[in-house]
Design an enzyme around this catalytic site. Structure first.
Site, short mmCIF file in Angstrom:
data_model
loop_
_atom_site.label_atom_id
_atom_site.label_comp_id
_atom_site.label_asym_id
_atom_site.label_seq_id
_atom_site.Cartn_x
_atom_site.Cartn_y
_atom_site.Cartn_z
N HIS A 15 19.96 24.75 8.52
CA HIS A 15 21.34 24.99 8.36
C HIS A 15 21.64 24.80 9.52
O HIS A 15 21.22 25.60 10.55
CB HIS A 15 21.34 26.54 7.79
N LEU A 16 22.52 24.06 9.81
CA LEU A 16 23.33 23.69 11.23
C LEU A 16 24.59 24.43 11.27
O LEU A 16 25.13 24.42 12.31
CB LEU A 16 23.22 22.23 11.55
N ARG A 17 25.30 24.68 10.10
CA ARG A 17 26.74 25.14 9.97
C ARG A 17 27.58 24.02 10.64
O ARG A 17 27.31 22.73 10.72
CB ARG A 17 26.75 26.29 10.81
N HIS A 52 16.59 25.77 -4.43
CA HIS A 52 16.54 27.36 -4.01
C HIS A 52 16.09 27.79 -5.40
O HIS A 52 16.66 28.34 -6.20
CB HIS A 52 17.66 28.09 -3.52
N LEU A 99 16.83 35.45 2.31
CA LEU A 99 16.35 35.09 1.10
C LEU A 99 15.60 33.60 0.70
O LEU A 99 15.99 32.73 1.66
CB LEU A 99 17.82 34.86 0.15
N HIS A 150 11.37 27.27 0.67
CA HIS A 150 10.95 28.46 1.28
C HIS A 150 10.08 29.22 0.03
O HIS A 150 10.55 30.58 -0.04
CB HIS A 150 12.29 29.12 1.90
N HIS A 203 14.09 21.64 6.26
CA HIS A 203 15.18 22.60 5.54
C HIS A 203 15.85 23.45 6.65
O HIS A 203 15.27 24.38 7.34
CB HIS A 203 14.65 23.73 4.60
N HIS A 250 23.68 33.28 11.77
CA HIS A 250 24.79 34.00 11.36
C HIS A 250 25.11 34.92 12.62
O HIS A 250 24.38 35.27 13.17
CB HIS A 250 24.49 34.90 10.07
N ASP A 253 14.31 26.71 7.42
CA ASP A 253 15.34 27.57 6.87
C ASP A 253 15.86 28.27 8.02
O ASP A 253 16.49 29.50 7.69
CB ASP A 253 14.72 28.69 5.67
N LYS A 292 20.77 19.06 -3.29
CA LYS A 292 20.14 20.51 -3.35
C LYS A 292 20.82 21.51 -4.46
O LYS A 292 21.99 21.49 -4.84
CB LYS A 292 20.58 21.29 -2.09
O1 DOR Z 1 18.24 33.53 4.14
C1 DOR Z 1 18.85 32.72 3.77
N1 DOR Z 1 19.94 32.17 4.52
N2 DOR Z 1 18.45 32.06 2.56
C2 DOR Z 1 19.21 31.02 2.09
O2 DOR Z 1 18.78 30.77 1.11
C3 DOR Z 1 20.38 30.77 2.67
C4 DOR Z 1 20.57 31.01 4.17
C5 DOR Z 1 21.75 30.74 4.68
O3 DOR Z 1 22.40 29.82 4.50
O4 DOR Z 1 22.23 31.75 5.49
ZN ZN Z 2 18.35 27.74 3.33
#
Ligand code: DOR
Ligand code: ZN
Length: 346
Positions: A9-11, A130, A213, A168, A7, A245, A241, A93
């Site tokens: 996130h690479l953006r 999720h 989250l 998660h 899991h 940001h 996860d 997802k």
């Molecule tokens: O904390 C989180 N950030 N939980 C998520 O489900 C999404 C993720 C995000 O994409 O920033």
């Molecule tokens: Zn996530």
């Protein structure tokens, strides 16, 4: 064996450029989340996103991004066969609409997507969820349990053959539910949920970089996660996860959720498993259980972790454009170091 991250996130764009190395040099594979600002809702978009990632990998990289599709209430059951035939994605997802970052296109009622889920079960495509029931009427600390009771349990009873990863997990309730559910249900656990309880978010002030989250829960839940992750139980495995940001988005009037944990995820896990006297089970959690759940071969390439006598130097942040992304790990002493091949660094 080299670990996988189930899991991640690479953006895109500048952030992707800066964060990719942290995962691609340590992990063999990662399941890449589709919640981009313009989400990955079509097979074409999944292919384009994969191309964007792979063109940034070094020529000798051994890393494989495994793609996911973002499920919407308009997703057609007919595309499932196409996805299966084309080996385009590894999983689909499910974001409940409004549950988290970029989830507005997600699912309002699970009943509308049952035909897609049936088709996924038939074609053996796994669903990642999720697991939180969104809504201001629900207490944020209860949303995981509510989702399990009101949505997940019903999906499983209607389509028991669907392979599902509850992502998660943060509660004892989730652990117990998964242990007693059929073999098709497994769960990912993050590094930060093994290390943080809800008090850490308010330690001597508000800590936006500990906000994610699902939100961290009481200490008894963290302890249960720790016990479960280190137990070797094959239904539980690593999904970091890691969710980068920019600081200005987190340190704001309405800061967003996400913890950028990729840079020290494996180092921190080695310390956690050592402290629990369960180092023998680390490989199950990071390299074996996930591959088994996803019906993929276990990696054969290796990575070396070395324990140092004194804490390693931990980076505080990475720079992105005129801003930064804070790194999870800066508040802890980290003794385990990853040995990269000669000539490589982060
Ligand atoms: O904390 C989180 N950030 N939980 C998520 O489900 C999404 C993720 C995000 O994409 O920033
Ligand atoms: Zn996530």
């Amino acid at each position: 064996m080299k670990p996988d991250d189930w899991h991640l996130h690479l953006r895109e764009g500048a952030v992707l450029n800066k964060v990719l190395d942290f995962s691609s040099k340590v992990f063999s594979r990662a399941l890449v989340m589709p919640n981009l600002s313009n989400p990955v809702i079509s097979p074409l978009k999944a292919m384009e996103y994969k191309k964007e990632i792979t063109k940034r990998l070094g020529r000798n990289s051994e890393f494989t991004p495994l793609m996911t599709l973002y499920l919407t209430e308009s997703t057609k059951p007919q595309i499932i066969k196409e996805l299966k035939r084309g080996h385009i994605i590894t999983a689909i997802k499910y974001y409940p609409a409004g549950a988290t970052t970029n989830s507005t296109n997600g699912i309002k009622s699970f009943k509308t997507i049952l035909p897609v889920l049936e088709e996924m079960a038939k074609n053996d495509i796994p669903l990642c969820i999720h697991g939180e029931l969104p809504g201001e009427e629900y207490d944020i600390f209860d949303r995981e349990k509510l989702f399990i009771d009101l949505v997940l349990d019903r999906i499983i009873s209607i389509i028991p053959d669907l392979r599902i990863t509850l992502e998660h997990i943060t509660t004892l309730d989730a652990i117990q539910y998964i242990k007693h559910a059929n073999k098709n249900l497994a769960a990912t656990i993050t590094v930060h949920h093994l290390m943080l309880n809800r008090n850490h978010m308010f330690q001597k002030g508000i800590r936006p970089h500990y906000y994610c989250l699902p939100v961290a829960k009481r200490e008894k839940h963290r302890k249960a996660l720790l016990q479960t992750a280190t137990s070797g139980n094959k239904k539980f495995f690593l999904g970091t996860d890691s969710a980068p940001h920019l600081s200005r988005d987190k340190e704001s009037d309405c800061g967003c959720a996400g913890i950028f944990s990729a840079p020290y995820a494996l180092n921190l896990l080695a310390g956690i498993f050592e402290e629990e006297k369960k180092l023998d089970n680390l490989e199950k959690f990071v390299s074996i259980n996930g591959a088994t759940h996803y019906n993929l071969p276990v990696n054969t390439n290796k990575i070396t972790l070395v324990k140092r006598d004194s804490p390693i130097k931990v980076r505080n942040h990475i720079k992105v454009n005129n801003d930064k992304v804070m790194i999870f790990g800066k508040d802890f002493d980290i003794y385990w170091e990853i040995k990269l091949p000669k000539n490589e660094s982060f």
